[in-house]
Design a protein around this motif. Structure first.
Motif, PDB file in Angstrom:
ATOM      1  N   ASP A  93       0.800  -0.487   0.346  1.00  0.00           N
ATOM      2  CA  ASP A  93       0.016   0.334   0.004  1.00  0.00           C
ATOM      3  C   ASP A  93       0.618   1.423   0.183  1.00  0.00           C
ATOM      4  OD1 ASP A  93      -1.911   2.115   0.382  1.00  0.00           O
ATOM      5  OD2 ASP A  93      -2.746   1.475   2.146  1.00  0.00           O
ATOM      6  N   GLN A  95      -3.215   0.269  -3.676  1.00  0.00           N
ATOM      7  CA  GLN A  95      -2.194  -0.697  -3.309  1.00  0.00           C
ATOM      8  C   GLN A  95      -1.764  -1.508  -4.923  1.00  0.00           C
ATOM      9  OE1 GLN A  95      -4.521  -3.074  -0.232  1.00  0.00           O
ATOM     10  NE2 GLN A  95      -2.879  -5.134  -0.735  1.00  0.00           N
ATOM     11  N   ASP A 118      -4.652  -3.896  -6.644  1.00  0.00           N
ATOM     12  CA  ASP A 118      -5.318  -3.787  -6.864  1.00  0.00           C
ATOM     13  C   ASP A 118      -6.394  -3.003  -8.034  1.00  0.00           C
ATOM     14  OD1 ASP A 118      -5.252  -0.909  -6.707  1.00  0.00           O
ATOM     15  OD2 ASP A 118      -5.635  -0.884  -4.549  1.00  0.00           O
ATOM     16  N   ARG A 163      -2.521   7.094  -3.762  1.00  0.00           N
ATOM     17  CA  ARG A 163      -1.889   6.095  -2.691  1.00  0.00           C
ATOM     18  C   ARG A 163      -3.173   5.755  -3.175  1.00  0.00           C
ATOM     19  NH1 ARG A 163      -3.587   5.591   3.808  1.00  0.00           N
ATOM     20  NH2 ARG A 163      -2.492   3.845   3.808  1.00  0.00           N
ATOM     21  N   ASP A 213       2.483   0.329   4.451  1.00  0.00           N
ATOM     22  CA  ASP A 213       2.136  -0.554   5.092  1.00  0.00           C
ATOM     23  C   ASP A 213       3.593  -1.599   5.553  1.00  0.00           C
ATOM     24  OD1 ASP A 213       2.385  -3.155   2.335  1.00  0.00           O
ATOM     25  OD2 ASP A 213       3.552  -1.358   2.581  1.00  0.00           O
TER      26      ASP A 213
END
Length: 152
Positions: A15, A42, A45, A40, A149
C-alpha cells in the motif's frame, strides 16, 4: 553476503503513495498526480496500470525514477482486432456520435470499458476498444512518497 536496505521497499502487495507524471517523449503531459496530494493505491488492486505497477516493485522509499516505455511495455500495440463495427441503431437516438467521442460499454461482469468512436459510415459505427495510449511510447516519472504497510 546480502545487504539489507534500512529503507522500506515496495513489495508485490504494498500500500503506497507516489507522485507521478506520464508524458510523451516530446514532453506533452498525459497525466500526473496532484503536487500536494500523492496518489495512494495498493499494488495489484487494479487502481493503477499493471505494467507501471510492476516497475515500482523493489524500489526503496524516497526513490525517484524515470522510465521510457515502448508500447509493448506500456499500454500495448494498437490491435486492429479491437475495432468493432456496430449498427448506429445500437446506440440511443439522442447520443451524439462523433469521431473521437469516448463511450463506456458494460461487460457481462458489470465492469465498464471505454471505446472511442473511430469512424462513422452511414448506418455503421466503428468503435475502437484499444487503450487510448496503445501504440505510443511514454515516459513514466515516479517518486515513492510513502509505503504505508512497511514493517521492515
Amino acid at each position: 553476503m546480502s545487504i539489507q536496505s534500512p529503507l522500506p521497499i515496495v513489495q508485490e502487495h504494498s500500500d503506497l503513495s507516489i507522485s507521478f507524471e506520464l508524458s510523451f517523449p516530446d514532453g506533452t503531459l498525459i497525466e500526473k498526480s496532484d503536487a500536494d496530494e500523492p496518489f495512494r493505491f495498493q499494488i495489484g488492486d487494479g487502481t493503477f496500470v499493471p505494467n507501471l505497477e510492476s516497475l515500482l516493485i523493489g524500489l526503496e522509499l524516497g526513490t525517484s525514477a524515470k522510465f521510457t516505455l515502448s508500447p509493448d511495455r506500456a499500454f500495448g500495440q494498437h490491435d486492429p482486432q479491437n475495432l468493432h463495427t456496430m449498427a448506429r441503431s445500437d446506440f440511443p437516438e439522442d447520443m451524439p456520435l462523433e469521431e473521437g467521442h469516448v463511450i463506456g460499454f458494460n461487460t457481462p461482469t458489470g465492469d465498464e470499458i471505454p471505446a472511442r468512436v473511430h469512424q462513422l459510415d452511414g448506418e455503421e459505427v466503428v468503435m475502437d476498444f484499444n487503450h487510448p495510449l496503445a501504440g505510443q511510447t511514454v515516459i513514466f516519472r515516479v517518486k515513492i512518497e510513502a509505503i504505508h504497510d512497511s514493517l521492515q
